[in-house]
Motif scaffolding. Structure first.
Motif, PDB file in Angstrom:
ATOM      1  N   ARG A  89       0.825  -1.208   0.000  1.00  0.00           N
ATOM      2  CA  ARG A  89       0.000   0.000   0.000  1.00  0.00           C
ATOM      3  C   ARG A  89       0.857   1.254   0.000  1.00  0.00           C
ATOM      4  NH1 ARG A  89      -2.930  -2.991   3.978  1.00  0.00           N
ATOM      5  NH2 ARG A  89      -1.998  -1.716   5.618  1.00  0.00           N
ATOM      6  N   LEU A  90       2.036   1.170   0.625  1.00  0.00           N
ATOM      7  CA  LEU A  90       2.901   2.340   0.759  1.00  0.00           C
ATOM      8  C   LEU A  90       3.662   2.630  -0.524  1.00  0.00           C
ATOM      9  CD1 LEU A  90       3.894   4.454   2.816  1.00  0.00           C
ATOM     10  CD2 LEU A  90       5.727   2.869   3.440  1.00  0.00           C
ATOM     11  N   ALA A  91       3.958   1.618  -1.311  1.00  0.00           N
ATOM     12  CA  ALA A  91       4.803   1.792  -2.496  1.00  0.00           C
ATOM     13  C   ALA A  91       4.270   2.838  -3.474  1.00  0.00           C
ATOM     14  CB  ALA A  91       4.996   0.447  -3.198  1.00  0.00           C
ATOM     15  N   PRO A  92       2.977   2.813  -3.868  1.00  0.00           N
ATOM     16  CA  PRO A  92       2.513   3.842  -4.808  1.00  0.00           C
ATOM     17  C   PRO A  92       2.536   5.246  -4.222  1.00  0.00           C
ATOM     18  CG  PRO A  92       0.680   2.492  -4.060  1.00  0.00           C
ATOM     19  CD  PRO A  92       1.929   1.816  -3.597  1.00  0.00           C
ATOM     20  N   LEU A  93       2.353   5.377  -2.898  1.00  0.00           N
ATOM     21  CA  LEU A  93       2.424   6.693  -2.268  1.00  0.00           C
ATOM     22  C   LEU A  93       3.843   7.226  -2.300  1.00  0.00           C
ATOM     23  CD1 LEU A  93       0.112   6.070   0.841  1.00  0.00           C
ATOM     24  CD2 LEU A  93      -0.489   7.015  -1.393  1.00  0.00           C
ATOM     25  N   LEU A  94       4.823   6.358  -2.013  1.00  0.00           N
ATOM     26  CA  LEU A  94       6.223   6.773  -2.081  1.00  0.00           C
ATOM     27  C   LEU A  94       6.613   7.126  -3.515  1.00  0.00           C
ATOM     28  CD1 LEU A  94       7.921   4.197   0.334  1.00  0.00           C
ATOM     29  CD2 LEU A  94       7.420   6.606   0.763  1.00  0.00           C
ATOM     30  N   ALA A  95       6.027   6.417  -4.473  1.00  0.00           N
ATOM     31  CA  ALA A  95       6.311   6.730  -5.878  1.00  0.00           C
ATOM     32  C   ALA A  95       5.840   8.135  -6.220  1.00  0.00           C
ATOM     33  CB  ALA A  95       5.628   5.704  -6.792  1.00  0.00           C
ATOM     34  N   ILE A  96       4.675   8.531  -5.710  1.00  0.00           N
ATOM     35  CA  ILE A  96       4.158   9.873  -5.970  1.00  0.00           C
ATOM     36  C   ILE A  96       5.048  10.924  -5.311  1.00  0.00           C
ATOM     37  CG2 ILE A  96       2.238  11.453  -5.557  1.00  0.00           C
ATOM     38  CD1 ILE A  96       1.734   9.460  -7.745  1.00  0.00           C
ATOM     39  N   VAL A  97       5.470  10.686  -4.058  1.00  0.00           N
ATOM     40  CA  VAL A  97       6.346  11.628  -3.356  1.00  0.00           C
ATOM     41  C   VAL A  97       7.662  11.794  -4.118  1.00  0.00           C
ATOM     42  CG1 VAL A  97       7.688  12.008  -1.254  1.00  0.00           C
ATOM     43  CG2 VAL A  97       5.334  11.196  -1.085  1.00  0.00           C
ATOM     44  N   GLY A  98       8.256  10.681  -4.538  1.00  0.00           N
ATOM     45  CA  GLY A  98       9.494  10.756  -5.300  1.00  0.00           C
ATOM     46  C   GLY A  98       9.311  11.491  -6.612  1.00  0.00           C
TER      47      GLY A  98
END
Length: 283
Positions: free
Chosen positions: A7-16
């Motif tokens: 669940r966290l991976a796509p959110l971190l992708a957006i932040v990056g």
């Protein structure tokens, strides 16, 4: 049930993606005196297209006719979004331009929403946009051409989200490569028309390569990964946090100082997008 890391991976992708694209935008603005905003857009998108095509070689898996149309529109919107937002950056501060641009993703929220609360958050963002208008008390005058370019970029951003979601079920890397190729076809001729042979100066090509990596290859690949795992509405909300990141990048890289009213306006938009993200239904 999806694991927390999943669940966290796509959110971190957006932040990056947000950090990369805005630092790249600030660096690109510093290159505008060399070949203009259209010239830098052409170099950025053209080099990104060459690198992505060489890496992914997407022609090995031809697209179906319907998918090809969606990918072409996705790429054209991508190219025009870059062209217009750089034109806005040349005339108004980066953070302000992005704050105006996010009217596009917020429109995606409105048209895909079934809840009154989402309209309340949009109203909050609209108030922030109003604070940026010349009629607002204490607002600094903004170049109208820059404002119009930012609004046009917002429309293209909304279409980028819509068509990006449609093609996100395909293989991400080849789709980004084809999309960037379509973007290059509509931006490179305009850049050549503006800057001519100056586009091929070593310092311009090197700077364009840096911008291509920071503002095209890395963020759009991350966004494509996130699009395949997030609902369109939630994706549009999350990436709308860009005004704050853009304002900070403009300040840290270029020394752009915004007025209190402009910071308040950006803050209102960030509050609206954060609130929308907090109250978004799971999907």
């Amino acid at each position: 049930m999806q694991a927390p890391a999943g669940r966290l991976a796509p959110l971190l992708a957006i932040v990056g993606s947000l950090i990369s694209v805005n630092v790249g935008a600030a660096y690109a603005k510093g290159l505008f005196p060399l070949v203009g905003s259209s010239g830098i857009t052409a170099v950025r998108v053209g080099l990104a297209s060459i690198l992505l095509l060489a890496f992914w070689r997407p022609w090995r898996a031809p697209l179906a006719k319907g998918d090809a149309v969606n990918v072409a529109i996705y790429g054209i919107m991508l190219g025009m979004m870059n062209l217009l937002i750089y034109a806005a950056f040349a005339r108004i501060p980066i953070g302000v331009a992005i704050a105006i641009e996010v009217i596009g993703p917020l429109a995606v929220v409105v048209f895909s929403s079934r809840h009154l609360r989402d309209f309340a958050w949009v109203a909050c963002a609209a108030f922030g946009l109003w604070l940026l208008a010349p009629a607002a008390a204490g607002a600094n005058a903004l170049d109208p051409v820059g404002v119009a370019a930012a609004l046009g970029a917002g429309f293209c951003w909304a279409m980028y989200i819509v068509f990006g979601k449609r093609v996100s079920t395909l293989k991400g890397g080849p789709v980004v490569a084809w999309g960037m190729f379509a973007a290059a076809l509509c931006t490179v001729p305009l850049g050549i028309a503006q800057a001519g042979s100056a586009l091929f100066a070593p310092e311009v090509l090197f700077g364009g390569l840096v911008v291509a990596l920071l503002s095209s290859i890395l963020p759009y690949s991350l966004e494509m990964m996130a699009l395949s795992r997030l609902p369109r509405r939630v994706f549009g909300i999350l990436v709308s946090a860009g005004p704050a990141v853009g304002a900070l990048a403009g300040f840290l890289v270029l020394g752009e100082i915004l007025s209190t009213t402009q910071w308040l306006a950006i803050g209102m938009i960030v509050v609206a997008t954060a609130g929308s993200a907090a109250t978004a239904n799971r999907g």
